[in-house]
Design a protein around this motif. Structure first.
Motif, PDB file in Angstrom:
ATOM      1  N   CYS A  49     -23.976  23.062 -21.980  1.00  0.00           N
ATOM      2  CA  CYS A  49     -24.249  24.391 -22.521  1.00  0.00           C
ATOM      3  C   CYS A  49     -23.227  25.351 -21.933  1.00  0.00           C
ATOM      4  O   CYS A  49     -23.050  25.405 -20.717  1.00  0.00           O
ATOM      5  N   CYS A  75     -30.284  24.090 -26.069  1.00  0.00           N
ATOM      6  CA  CYS A  75     -30.407  24.022 -24.616  1.00  0.00           C
ATOM      7  C   CYS A  75     -31.772  24.548 -24.189  1.00  0.00           C
ATOM      8  O   CYS A  75     -32.138  25.672 -24.505  1.00  0.00           O
ATOM      9  N   CYS A  78     -31.782  27.338 -20.648  1.00  0.00           N
ATOM     10  CA  CYS A  78     -31.656  28.805 -20.653  1.00  0.00           C
ATOM     11  C   CYS A  78     -32.406  29.427 -21.834  1.00  0.00           C
ATOM     12  O   CYS A  78     -32.103  30.530 -22.265  1.00  0.00           O
TER      13      CYS A  78
HETATM   14 ZN   LIG Z   1     -28.102  26.685 -21.585  1.00  0.00          ZN
END
Ligand SMILES: [Zn+2]
Ligand SMILES: [Zn+2]
Length: 448
Positions: A49, A75, A78
């Motif tokens: 990422c 992802c 996050c």
């Molecule tokens: Zn991420």
């Protein structure tokens, strides 16, 4: 264009973080003001990422995307900051640099630095002026490390450049924000942390949790990392990744800490400034180690009552307790023993945490029970500090040094008592006391 530069420069943005209609964004891309890059790139056996640096395979999920009518990766690491997907690029500003010079930069701090502080402050300014990449400031609790960096911050702001102070703890951001606002009253300043409501705002001077820095890229000329040894900076690799990504090439990074991790001291070639002395020039209170036959989990040791009742000076007391569960058991016991006293407890999940800490600071509470959330970054003027079951594994050496550093911070009452109750001295207890004594010795030698 100036407003766009201020709003977007140095950030790494998802499409919906840019509050512009499509046609306007497309026009800016065409004129070469915005660039795009893929959010997830392929690595040998996994992906990475580009926002948080995550490479762990189990932290990527698959989602069916309504835009491209297929299922693809996103992802999970996050995700709290908006979903990063393989089909949606990240946007970054490459247009004109933001101009922060419009306001007159007033440096309004009227305090005075001690000799030790001003030597450290000079080292900071010198490092910035000479483009030194990294400088470690090892300054004891209560040495006034924020004031030590003020002149360096002013220097960078005056050059029309950007400064960020990042810390793993949201409490530290909240505590520092008003102090920076009054020192730099005409500079644009923003405080970023989960729930601040300001996380899409930008400014010349940014105070931020290291986590919020994931949204930045190539932004800052001076990065100050405060309390870098605090959890979760080292426990979570995306945080050092975020801070590295957020600085510009050639930027200066200052690491501020009272308790550098041993590996940082041993292996690093980072030049270090040592500030062994508190701003009021009195020594650090040395913790008293109190051995008990058995440290009770959910009752108070009798020696605590004795100490509490017989103290010659009735300061406020901050009591550190290993777990949330224990604070909840111990609170009613002490409240019923001292019905006249104002006693509360806080922990990370407490919704009234901020209010209670403010009450304690305003001397509206006599005793505050807390987990390690208040071990650092918070300043109360004149308190005594107690650690119950100091041998518990949550109290490592750094935590104990930080906890002891909460006491005796006031110029008018610089002593304060620190008591470690335990049923067998751990290495952490012994090393914490030893390192505090060592600092006091260094400070004394410095004065001779
Ligand atoms: Zn991420
Ligand atoms: Zn898609």
């Amino acid at each position: 264009m100036r407003e766009y530069a201020k709003r977007y420069a140095g950030r790494l943005l998802l499409r919906d973080e840019i509050e512009l209609p499509d046609y306007q964004l497309q026009a800016l891309i065409k004129r070469g003001y915005f660039k795009l890059k893929p959010a997830l790139i392929k690595r040998y056996f996994t992906h990475q990422c580009q926002r948080c640096g995550n490479k762990a395979r189990h932290l990527f999920g698959v989602i069916s995307c309504s835009n491209c009518q297929t299922a693809h990766l996103y992802c999970r690491k996050c995700i709290q900051m908006g979903r990063v997907m393989s089909c949606s690029p990240l946007y970054y500003w490459v247009g004109p640099d933001p101009d922060w010079s419009a306001t007159d930069k007033r440096f309004a701090w009227k305090g005075e630095l001690t000799k030790t502080q001003s030597q450290a402050s000079d080292r900071v300014c010198h490092a910035i002026a000479n483009g030194v990449n990294e400088l470690l400031i090892h300054a004891v609790c209560g040495s006034g490390k924020t004031e030590i960096v003020f002149a360096g911050v002013a220097q960078v702001l005056n050059m029309n450049k950007r400064v960020c102070l990042a810390t793993p703890r949201a409490d530290v951001v909240r505590e520092l924000l008003p102090r920076f606002q009054s020192a730099f009253p005409t500079t644009s300043i923003v405080g970023l942390y989960g729930g601040s409501g300001a996380n899409q705002k930008t400014a010349q001077l940014t105070l931020s949790t290291t986590h919020q820095l994931l949204r930045y890229d190539n932004a800052f000329d001076l990065m100050i990392i405060d309390e870098m040894d605090a959890f979760p900076y080292h426990a979570d690799p995306s945080l050092p990744y975020a801070t590295k990504k957020a600085i510009k090439p050639g930027a200066t990074t200052l690491y501020l800490t009272a308790t550098p991790r041993q590996d940082m001291i041993n292996q690093s070639k980072t030049p270090t400034v040592f500030v062994p002395e508190r701003y009021h020039q009195f020594p650090l209170p040395v913790p008293k180690s109190v051995l008990l036959l058995k440290c009770p989990d959910v009752t108070w040791p009798k020696v605590f009552w004795k100490w509490y009742e017989q103290r010659p000076i009735k300061r406020q007391v901050l009591v550190f307790i290993a777990t949330i569960n224990r604070t909840q058991c111990l609170l009613p016991l002490i409240q019923s023993r001292y019905p006249q006293a104002r006693i509360e407890a806080v922990h990370a999940k407490d919704p009234e945490r901020i209010t209670k800490v403010d009450l304690f600071r305003a001397k509206q509470l006599d005793v505050l029970l807390t987990t390690t959330i208040l071990e650092r970054g918070v300043t109360f003027p004149a308190i005594d500090v107690v650690v119950l079951d100091a041998g518990h594994p949550v109290f490592d050496q750094a935590a104990l040094v930080q906890i002891a550093g909460r006491a005796g911070r006031s110029k008018v009452d610089p002593t304060g008592e620190v008591l470690f109750f335990h049923d067998g001295q751990t290495i952490a207890i012994r090393e914490a006391i030893r390192s505090i004594k060592k600092m006091n010795k260094k400070a004394k030698i410095g004065k001779e």
